[in-house]
Design a protein around this motif. Structure first.
Motif, PDB file in Angstrom:
ATOM      1  N   ARG A  84      27.746 -32.446  10.640  1.00  0.00           N
ATOM      2  CA  ARG A  84      27.278 -33.249   9.506  1.00  0.00           C
ATOM      3  C   ARG A  84      25.893 -33.819   9.777  1.00  0.00           C
ATOM      4  O   ARG A  84      25.022 -33.820   8.903  1.00  0.00           O
ATOM      5  N   LEU A  85      25.672 -34.313  11.002  1.00  0.00           N
ATOM      6  CA  LEU A  85      24.327 -34.761  11.379  1.00  0.00           C
ATOM      7  C   LEU A  85      23.339 -33.601  11.332  1.00  0.00           C
ATOM      8  O   LEU A  85      22.181 -33.771  10.943  1.00  0.00           O
ATOM      9  N   SER A  86      23.801 -32.429  11.725  1.00  0.00           N
ATOM     10  CA  SER A  86      22.956 -31.241  11.668  1.00  0.00           C
ATOM     11  C   SER A  86      22.533 -30.940  10.228  1.00  0.00           C
ATOM     12  O   SER A  86      21.372 -30.640   9.961  1.00  0.00           O
ATOM     13  N   TYR A  87      23.478 -31.040   9.301  1.00  0.00           N
ATOM     14  CA  TYR A  87      23.179 -30.790   7.884  1.00  0.00           C
ATOM     15  C   TYR A  87      22.120 -31.755   7.368  1.00  0.00           C
ATOM     16  O   TYR A  87      21.152 -31.355   6.711  1.00  0.00           O
ATOM     17  N   VAL A  88      22.281 -33.042   7.689  1.00  0.00           N
ATOM     18  CA  VAL A  88      21.326 -34.055   7.222  1.00  0.00           C
ATOM     19  C   VAL A  88      19.956 -33.822   7.863  1.00  0.00           C
ATOM     20  O   VAL A  88      18.925 -33.799   7.171  1.00  0.00           O
ATOM     21  N   ASN A  89      19.915 -33.651   9.186  1.00  0.00           N
ATOM     22  CA  ASN A  89      18.637 -33.430   9.879  1.00  0.00           C
ATOM     23  C   ASN A  89      17.948 -32.171   9.387  1.00  0.00           C
ATOM     24  O   ASN A  89      16.726 -32.143   9.230  1.00  0.00           O
ATOM     25  N   PHE A  90      18.724 -31.111   9.155  1.00  0.00           N
ATOM     26  CA  PHE A  90      18.133 -29.848   8.712  1.00  0.00           C
ATOM     27  C   PHE A  90      17.453 -30.015   7.361  1.00  0.00           C
ATOM     28  O   PHE A  90      16.317 -29.576   7.168  1.00  0.00           O
ATOM     29  N   ASN A  91      18.128 -30.662   6.430  1.00  0.00           N
ATOM     30  CA  ASN A  91      17.563 -30.786   5.087  1.00  0.00           C
ATOM     31  C   ASN A  91      16.415 -31.781   5.024  1.00  0.00           C
ATOM     32  O   ASN A  91      15.440 -31.552   4.306  1.00  0.00           O
ATOM     33  N   VAL A  92      16.493 -32.870   5.789  1.00  0.00           N
ATOM     34  CA  VAL A  92      15.363 -33.811   5.836  1.00  0.00           C
ATOM     35  C   VAL A  92      14.153 -33.135   6.490  1.00  0.00           C
ATOM     36  O   VAL A  92      13.022 -33.263   6.011  1.00  0.00           O
ATOM     37  N   GLY A  93      14.390 -32.395   7.572  1.00  0.00           N
ATOM     38  CA  GLY A  93      13.296 -31.678   8.228  1.00  0.00           C
ATOM     39  C   GLY A  93      12.670 -30.635   7.316  1.00  0.00           C
ATOM     40  O   GLY A  93      11.443 -30.486   7.268  1.00  0.00           O
ATOM     41  N   LEU A  94      13.499 -29.912   6.582  1.00  0.00           N
ATOM     42  CA  LEU A  94      12.969 -28.911   5.661  1.00  0.00           C
ATOM     43  C   LEU A  94      12.172 -29.558   4.539  1.00  0.00           C
ATOM     44  O   LEU A  94      11.111 -29.044   4.152  1.00  0.00           O
ATOM     45  N   LEU A  95      12.622 -30.683   4.035  1.00  0.00           N
ATOM     46  CA  LEU A  95      11.862 -31.388   2.992  1.00  0.00           C
ATOM     47  C   LEU A  95      10.512 -31.876   3.534  1.00  0.00           C
ATOM     48  O   LEU A  95       9.513 -31.845   2.811  1.00  0.00           O
ATOM     49  N   CYS A  96      10.487 -32.313   4.793  1.00  0.00           N
ATOM     50  CA  CYS A  96       9.205 -32.698   5.408  1.00  0.00           C
ATOM     51  C   CYS A  96       8.261 -31.507   5.463  1.00  0.00           C
ATOM     52  O   CYS A  96       7.065 -31.626   5.163  1.00  0.00           O
ATOM     53  N   LEU A  97       8.789 -30.341   5.848  1.00  0.00           N
ATOM     54  CA  LEU A  97       7.948 -29.142   5.901  1.00  0.00           C
ATOM     55  C   LEU A  97       7.486 -28.717   4.510  1.00  0.00           C
ATOM     56  O   LEU A  97       6.384 -28.189   4.354  1.00  0.00           O
ATOM     57  N   LEU A  98       8.307 -28.942   3.507  1.00  0.00           N
ATOM     58  CA  LEU A  98       7.931 -28.572   2.146  1.00  0.00           C
ATOM     59  C   LEU A  98       6.879 -29.515   1.563  1.00  0.00           C
ATOM     60  O   LEU A  98       6.079 -29.103   0.723  1.00  0.00           O
ATOM     61  N   LEU A  99       6.887 -30.767   1.997  1.00  0.00           N
ATOM     62  CA  LEU A  99       5.897 -31.730   1.504  1.00  0.00           C
ATOM     63  C   LEU A  99       4.537 -31.576   2.189  1.00  0.00           C
ATOM     64  O   LEU A  99       3.529 -32.046   1.650  1.00  0.00           O
ATOM     65  N   ALA A 100       4.486 -30.966   3.341  1.00  0.00           N
ATOM     66  CA  ALA A 100       3.241 -30.869   4.111  1.00  0.00           C
ATOM     67  C   ALA A 100       2.093 -30.207   3.336  1.00  0.00           C
ATOM     68  O   ALA A 100       0.971 -30.725   3.363  1.00  0.00           O
ATOM     69  N   PRO A 101       2.303 -29.078   2.629  1.00  0.00           N
ATOM     70  CA  PRO A 101       1.171 -28.502   1.879  1.00  0.00           C
ATOM     71  C   PRO A 101       0.644 -29.436   0.793  1.00  0.00           C
ATOM     72  O   PRO A 101      -0.562 -29.516   0.554  1.00  0.00           O
ATOM     73  N   TRP A 102       1.547 -30.151   0.133  1.00  0.00           N
ATOM     74  CA  TRP A 102       1.109 -31.088  -0.898  1.00  0.00           C
ATOM     75  C   TRP A 102       0.317 -32.225  -0.274  1.00  0.00           C
ATOM     76  O   TRP A 102      -0.703 -32.651  -0.823  1.00  0.00           O
ATOM     77  N   LEU A 103       0.771 -32.721   0.872  1.00  0.00           N
ATOM     78  CA  LEU A 103       0.055 -33.801   1.554  1.00  0.00           C
ATOM     79  C   LEU A 103      -1.323 -33.353   2.012  1.00  0.00           C
ATOM     80  O   LEU A 103      -2.275 -34.131   1.986  1.00  0.00           O
ATOM     81  N   ALA A 104      -1.420 -32.094   2.444  1.00  0.00           N
ATOM     82  CA  ALA A 104      -2.714 -31.588   2.904  1.00  0.00           C
ATOM     83  C   ALA A 104      -3.731 -31.573   1.771  1.00  0.00           C
ATOM     84  O   ALA A 104      -4.914 -31.852   1.985  1.00  0.00           O
ATOM     85  N   SER A 105      -3.270 -31.238   0.557  1.00  0.00           N
ATOM     86  CA  SER A 105      -4.208 -31.177  -0.560  1.00  0.00           C
ATOM     87  C   SER A 105      -4.397 -32.545  -1.229  1.00  0.00           C
ATOM     88  O   SER A 105      -5.453 -32.823  -1.771  1.00  0.00           O
ATOM     89  N   ALA A 106      -3.370 -33.391  -1.212  1.00  0.00           N
ATOM     90  CA  ALA A 106      -3.458 -34.668  -1.918  1.00  0.00           C
ATOM     91  C   ALA A 106      -3.998 -35.795  -1.045  1.00  0.00           C
ATOM     92  O   ALA A 106      -4.781 -36.610  -1.505  1.00  0.00           O
ATOM     93  N   TRP A 107      -3.566 -35.878   0.191  1.00  0.00           N
ATOM     94  CA  TRP A 107      -3.977 -36.996   1.046  1.00  0.00           C
ATOM     95  C   TRP A 107      -4.905 -36.537   2.144  1.00  0.00           C
ATOM     96  O   TRP A 107      -6.102 -36.574   2.009  1.00  0.00           O
ATOM     97  N   SER A 108      -4.331 -36.111   3.244  1.00  0.00           N
ATOM     98  CA  SER A 108      -5.165 -35.710   4.376  1.00  0.00           C
ATOM     99  C   SER A 108      -4.450 -34.657   5.191  1.00  0.00           C
ATOM    100  O   SER A 108      -3.233 -34.526   5.150  1.00  0.00           O
ATOM    101  N   LYS A 109      -5.235 -33.922   5.940  1.00  0.00           N
ATOM    102  CA  LYS A 109      -4.673 -32.891   6.815  1.00  0.00           C
ATOM    103  C   LYS A 109      -3.880 -33.522   7.952  1.00  0.00           C
ATOM    104  O   LYS A 109      -2.926 -32.934   8.454  1.00  0.00           O
ATOM    105  N   GLN A 110      -4.274 -34.727   8.371  1.00  0.00           N
ATOM    106  CA  GLN A 110      -3.572 -35.374   9.470  1.00  0.00           C
ATOM    107  C   GLN A 110      -2.151 -35.770   9.058  1.00  0.00           C
ATOM    108  O   GLN A 110      -1.207 -35.606   9.839  1.00  0.00           O
ATOM    109  N   ALA A 111      -1.985 -36.265   7.847  1.00  0.00           N
ATOM    110  CA  ALA A 111      -0.641 -36.599   7.363  1.00  0.00           C
ATOM    111  C   ALA A 111       0.219 -35.349   7.276  1.00  0.00           C
ATOM    112  O   ALA A 111       1.402 -35.363   7.630  1.00  0.00           O
TER     113      ALA A 111
END
Length: 143
Positions: A84-111
């Motif tokens: 169950r912890l694996s399921y939560v960590n996997f999906n939160v981690g995947l959402l972080c990876l999915l937000l990274a391209p948007w953050l690179a274009s909207a905020w900064s490359k460092q974020a």
């Protein structure tokens, strides 16, 4: 099929639909020559299909199909806290990876870089938690 397997498989199909939809949008934009900035979402498409669908689907089927604990122990698949912890960590981690391209274009490359690090770390942790739970359930065919 256990509840956790159903959650893993259903979530994987949601990621499959989102990945195919994003891939369709990227290919349509390429074919029509519109939306040149859409290519920043190509890594998100790969993460959706590769991690969100394939790996999560595999984890769901593995949780379901690996041999169960002995019936005499009174447990079906053992303590399900780690998966169950694996399921939560996997999906939160995947959402972080999915937000990274948007953050690179909207905020900064460092974020975006930090979101990639956090997301990748959570994915590795999730797989390690799942394997820690599944490893004792792997038994030789003939004992």
């Amino acid at each position: 099929m256990p509840t956790l397997s159903r959650w893993l498989v259903r979530t994987s199909f949601l990621y499959l639909a989102a990945g195919f939809g994003l891939g369709d949008l990227i290919l349509t934009a390429k074919g029509l020559g519109i939306l040149p900035g859409i290519w920043v979402w190509l890594p998100a498409h790969v993460f959706l299909v590769l991690f969100g669908w394939i790996i999560q689907f595999t984890m769901g089927v593995a949780y379901w199909i690996l041999p169960r604990w002995g019936v005499t122990e009174g447990r079906n698949r053992g303590n399900d806290t780690l998966p169950r912890l694996s399921y939560v960590n996997f999906n939160v981690g995947l959402l972080c990876l999915l937000l990274a391209p948007w953050l690179a274009s909207a905020w900064s490359k460092q974020a975006a870089a930090w979101f990639n690090v956090v997301g990748g770390t959570l994915l590795v942790l999730a797989v390690a938690l799942f394997l820690t739970h599944a490893w004792p359930r792997i038994k030789p065919f003939l004992t």
